[in-house]
Design a protein around this motif. Sequence first.
Motif, mmCIF file in Angstrom:
data_model
loop_
_atom_site.group_PDB
_atom_site.id
_atom_site.type_symbol
_atom_site.label_atom_id
_atom_site.label_comp_id
_atom_site.label_asym_id
_atom_site.label_seq_id
_atom_site.Cartn_x
_atom_site.Cartn_y
_atom_site.Cartn_z
ATOM 1 N N ILE A 164 -13.632 -22.925 18.364
ATOM 2 C CA ILE A 164 -14.875 -23.366 18.999
ATOM 3 C C ILE A 164 -15.279 -22.336 20.044
ATOM 4 O O ILE A 164 -14.462 -21.542 20.511
ATOM 5 C CB ILE A 164 -14.723 -24.751 19.675
ATOM 6 N N GLU A 165 -16.559 -22.343 20.421
ATOM 7 C CA GLU A 165 -17.063 -21.430 21.444
ATOM 8 C C GLU A 165 -16.859 -22.065 22.821
ATOM 9 O O GLU A 165 -17.780 -22.598 23.422
ATOM 10 C CB GLU A 165 -18.542 -21.119 21.205
ATOM 11 N N ARG A 166 -15.633 -22.021 23.311
ATOM 12 C CA ARG A 166 -15.321 -22.634 24.608
ATOM 13 C C ARG A 166 -15.441 -21.649 25.750
ATOM 14 O O ARG A 166 -15.933 -21.981 26.825
ATOM 15 C CB ARG A 166 -13.910 -23.213 24.579
ATOM 16 N N MET A 167 -14.974 -20.410 25.536
ATOM 17 C CA MET A 167 -14.957 -19.423 26.609
ATOM 18 C C MET A 167 -16.249 -18.619 26.603
ATOM 19 O O MET A 167 -16.756 -18.222 25.558
ATOM 20 C CB MET A 167 -13.765 -18.476 26.442
ATOM 21 N N LYS A 168 -16.798 -18.365 27.800
ATOM 22 C CA LYS A 168 -18.004 -17.565 27.937
ATOM 23 C C LYS A 168 -17.690 -16.116 27.609
ATOM 24 O O LYS A 168 -16.675 -15.570 28.038
ATOM 25 C CB LYS A 168 -18.545 -17.673 29.365
ATOM 26 N N THR A 169 -18.545 -15.476 26.835
ATOM 27 C CA THR A 169 -18.366 -14.062 26.500
ATOM 28 C C THR A 169 -19.593 -13.294 26.961
ATOM 29 O O THR A 169 -20.661 -13.858 27.165
ATOM 30 C CB THR A 169 -18.168 -13.850 24.989
ATOM 31 N N GLY A 170 -19.442 -11.992 27.105
ATOM 32 C CA GLY A 170 -20.555 -11.170 27.578
ATOM 33 C C GLY A 170 -20.538 -9.808 26.937
ATOM 34 O O GLY A 170 -19.545 -9.365 26.351
ATOM 35 N N ALA A 171 -21.672 -9.110 27.065
ATOM 36 C CA ALA A 171 -21.788 -7.758 26.507
ATOM 37 C C ALA A 171 -21.091 -6.760 27.423
ATOM 38 O O ALA A 171 -20.819 -7.037 28.594
ATOM 39 C CB ALA A 171 -23.255 -7.390 26.353
ATOM 40 N N VAL A 172 -20.801 -5.589 26.875
ATOM 41 C CA VAL A 172 -20.181 -4.530 27.667
ATOM 42 C C VAL A 172 -21.180 -3.404 27.858
ATOM 43 O O VAL A 172 -22.135 -3.247 27.100
ATOM 44 C CB VAL A 172 -18.907 -3.986 26.984
ATOM 45 N N ARG A 173 -20.958 -2.584 28.898
ATOM 46 C CA ARG A 173 -21.821 -1.439 29.142
ATOM 47 C C ARG A 173 -21.591 -0.386 28.070
ATOM 48 O O ARG A 173 -20.445 -0.098 27.694
ATOM 49 C CB ARG A 173 -21.533 -0.832 30.518
ATOM 50 N N GLU A 174 -22.649 0.214 27.585
ATOM 51 C CA GLU A 174 -22.508 1.240 26.553
ATOM 52 C C GLU A 174 -21.836 2.489 27.089
ATOM 53 O O GLU A 174 -21.157 3.206 26.365
ATOM 54 C CB GLU A 174 -23.885 1.595 25.980
ATOM 55 N N SER A 175 -21.982 2.764 28.392
ATOM 56 C CA SER A 175 -21.456 4.003 28.959
ATOM 57 C C SER A 175 -19.943 4.056 28.965
ATOM 58 O O SER A 175 -19.345 5.106 28.706
ATOM 59 C CB SER A 175 -21.988 4.195 30.387
ATOM 60 N N ASP A 176 -19.278 2.921 29.260
ATOM 61 C CA ASP A 176 -17.821 2.938 29.369
ATOM 62 C C ASP A 176 -17.144 1.737 28.741
ATOM 63 O O ASP A 176 -15.927 1.555 28.871
ATOM 64 C CB ASP A 176 -17.400 3.039 30.836
ATOM 65 N N ALA A 177 -17.912 0.874 28.057
ATOM 66 C CA ALA A 177 -17.369 -0.309 27.362
ATOM 67 C C ALA A 177 -16.738 -1.311 28.322
ATOM 68 O O ALA A 177 -15.961 -2.149 27.906
ATOM 69 C CB ALA A 177 -16.360 0.096 26.290
ATOM 70 N N ARG A 178 -17.085 -1.225 29.615
ATOM 71 C CA ARG A 178 -16.562 -2.187 30.571
ATOM 72 C C ARG A 178 -17.416 -3.455 30.552
ATOM 73 O O ARG A 178 -18.630 -3.406 30.402
ATOM 74 C CB ARG A 178 -16.560 -1.597 31.992
ATOM 75 N N GLY A 179 -16.763 -4.582 30.716
ATOM 76 C CA GLY A 179 -17.487 -5.845 30.717
ATOM 77 C C GLY A 179 -17.402 -6.518 32.068
ATOM 78 O O GLY A 179 -16.641 -6.115 32.950
ATOM 79 N N ARG A 180 -18.204 -7.549 32.249
ATOM 80 C CA ARG A 180 -18.097 -8.362 33.451
ATOM 81 C C ARG A 180 -16.936 -9.329 33.298
ATOM 82 O O ARG A 180 -16.461 -9.579 32.192
ATOM 83 C CB ARG A 180 -19.399 -9.142 33.669
ATOM 84 N N HIS A 181 -16.511 -9.919 34.419
ATOM 85 C CA HIS A 181 -15.408 -10.875 34.392
ATOM 86 C C HIS A 181 -15.914 -12.226 33.880
ATOM 87 O O HIS A 181 -16.235 -13.119 34.655
ATOM 88 C CB HIS A 181 -14.794 -11.035 35.793
ATOM 89 N N THR A 182 -16.002 -12.380 32.548
ATOM 90 C CA THR A 182 -16.445 -13.661 32.006
ATOM 91 C C THR A 182 -15.385 -14.730 32.212
ATOM 92 O O THR A 182 -15.691 -15.913 32.290
ATOM 93 C CB THR A 182 -16.769 -13.530 30.512
ATOM 94 N N THR A 183 -14.097 -14.339 32.288
ATOM 95 C CA THR A 183 -13.027 -15.263 32.677
ATOM 96 C C THR A 183 -12.778 -15.072 34.168
ATOM 97 O O THR A 183 -12.434 -13.976 34.605
ATOM 98 C CB THR A 183 -11.740 -14.984 31.881
ATOM 99 N N THR A 184 -12.960 -16.124 34.956
ATOM 100 C CA THR A 184 -12.872 -15.997 36.411
ATOM 101 C C THR A 184 -11.569 -16.533 36.980
ATOM 102 O O THR A 184 -11.269 -16.304 38.145
ATOM 103 C CB THR A 184 -14.049 -16.737 37.076
ATOM 104 N N HIS A 185 -10.798 -17.277 36.197
ATOM 105 C CA HIS A 185 -9.513 -17.782 36.683
ATOM 106 C C HIS A 185 -8.589 -18.008 35.482
ATOM 107 O O HIS A 185 -9.037 -18.105 34.348
ATOM 108 C CB HIS A 185 -9.701 -19.097 37.453
ATOM 109 N N ARG A 186 -7.291 -18.055 35.777
ATOM 110 C CA ARG A 186 -6.326 -18.274 34.712
ATOM 111 C C ARG A 186 -6.348 -19.737 34.285
ATOM 112 O O ARG A 186 -6.451 -20.624 35.127
ATOM 113 C CB ARG A 186 -4.925 -17.878 35.179
ATOM 114 N N ALA A 187 -6.227 -19.972 32.996
ATOM 115 C CA ALA A 187 -6.219 -21.345 32.492
ATOM 116 C C ALA A 187 -5.357 -21.431 31.243
ATOM 117 O O ALA A 187 -5.373 -20.528 30.400
ATOM 118 C CB ALA A 187 -7.639 -21.816 32.182
#
Length: 378
Positions: free
Chosen positions: A240-263
């Motif tokens: 299921i689509e439970r966890m939030k996902t996000g796009a990465v920057r094209e320049s370095d493939a880095r993403g934002r912290h879509t996971t903010t805490h351990r679970a």
Amino acid sequence: MTPELAALQAIGWPITAAEPLPADPVWRQALLDHPQARPARVTEQHRSGYVVSEGPDSGYRVESLPEWQRPANYKKGSVAPEQRPGVGDWLLIEGDGSRGKVVALLPRYSAIKRGAAGEHYKQQLIAANIDTVFIVCGLDADFNPRRIERYLLLVRGGAEPVVVLTKADEAIAADENAVAEATGALIELAQGVAIRAVNARDRDGSVAAMAPWLQPGRTVVLVGSSGAGKSTLTNSLLGIERMKTGAVRESDARGRHTTTHRALIPLPSGACLIDTPGMRELKPTGEEDVAENFSDVEALAEQCKFRDCSHDREPGCAVRAAIEGGRLDPQRFANYLKLRDEVAGAANKLANRRAQKADEKVAGKAPGKRPDDKHGRR
């Protein structure tokens, strides 16, 4: 097996139908010492307390014990941060639901830690009671063998590491040999660790290759940088689509912290998964075994002519000969030296910290000394 035990086993409690108590004698004794208590697993950690579960579909908050909330430098009854409960730990709880009270923390059979940021020596617990660590790395600009070496150094020993290369479909679309080349580049540094290349969105295909590590009662933690595909992989394993996902920057493939805490998340397979925020700083704790992670370099060093060879310009240096002969990657050797020095430095800080604590303990027991008399004056 009772429904209660079955529910606990679904979130990793080490029991069998024939034996309701865990094999660990300390765990057994803890249960006998607290006959009114029941085990619950930490699924989330917050500043003032925890969310614990007694099965895959339950969860409630409990308060921390006072010694788990005091600052680390608090003299009386303080507990070091890495010794306080974290996600994956097992607690013994008395009372019901919101009135539940923590009475004990059961010993860990494994723990994944890293050195905390800052000048002073501290450790940060990533997850506890782990069977397998999925080191997730994308086959894009995120691909970094040296970072994978660092992850392997931190996690090997406490649990079985597995290198998971995500975005294999994108890599193959760009270059049909990309996966084979990346896997080949990791074989030397992985030192026998399993490597799996997957399309994290393919729920019924390549993700199934990870099934051997996702058996009932097993606990897996995902580690890797932001944008590596951990949350996407978690969604596929959940179905299921439970966890939030996000796009990465094209320049370095880095993403934002879509996971903010351990679970801790129960999976349909019966295993448990701990997703973690992306980690960009991976400091050793000083407890790592560099020799185990670089056994190839250590084996070469034993063949050097001189026992104290620095592998620089000494005659008869087997390490330099291997580099010049193309049998040892010079970048791997440079990373070996870097990590060896970092671990040695952290180990020295750890030893000093333990010695200081031992001195404080002895001083606190000195006859005629008042606890509040810090400087020995009355």
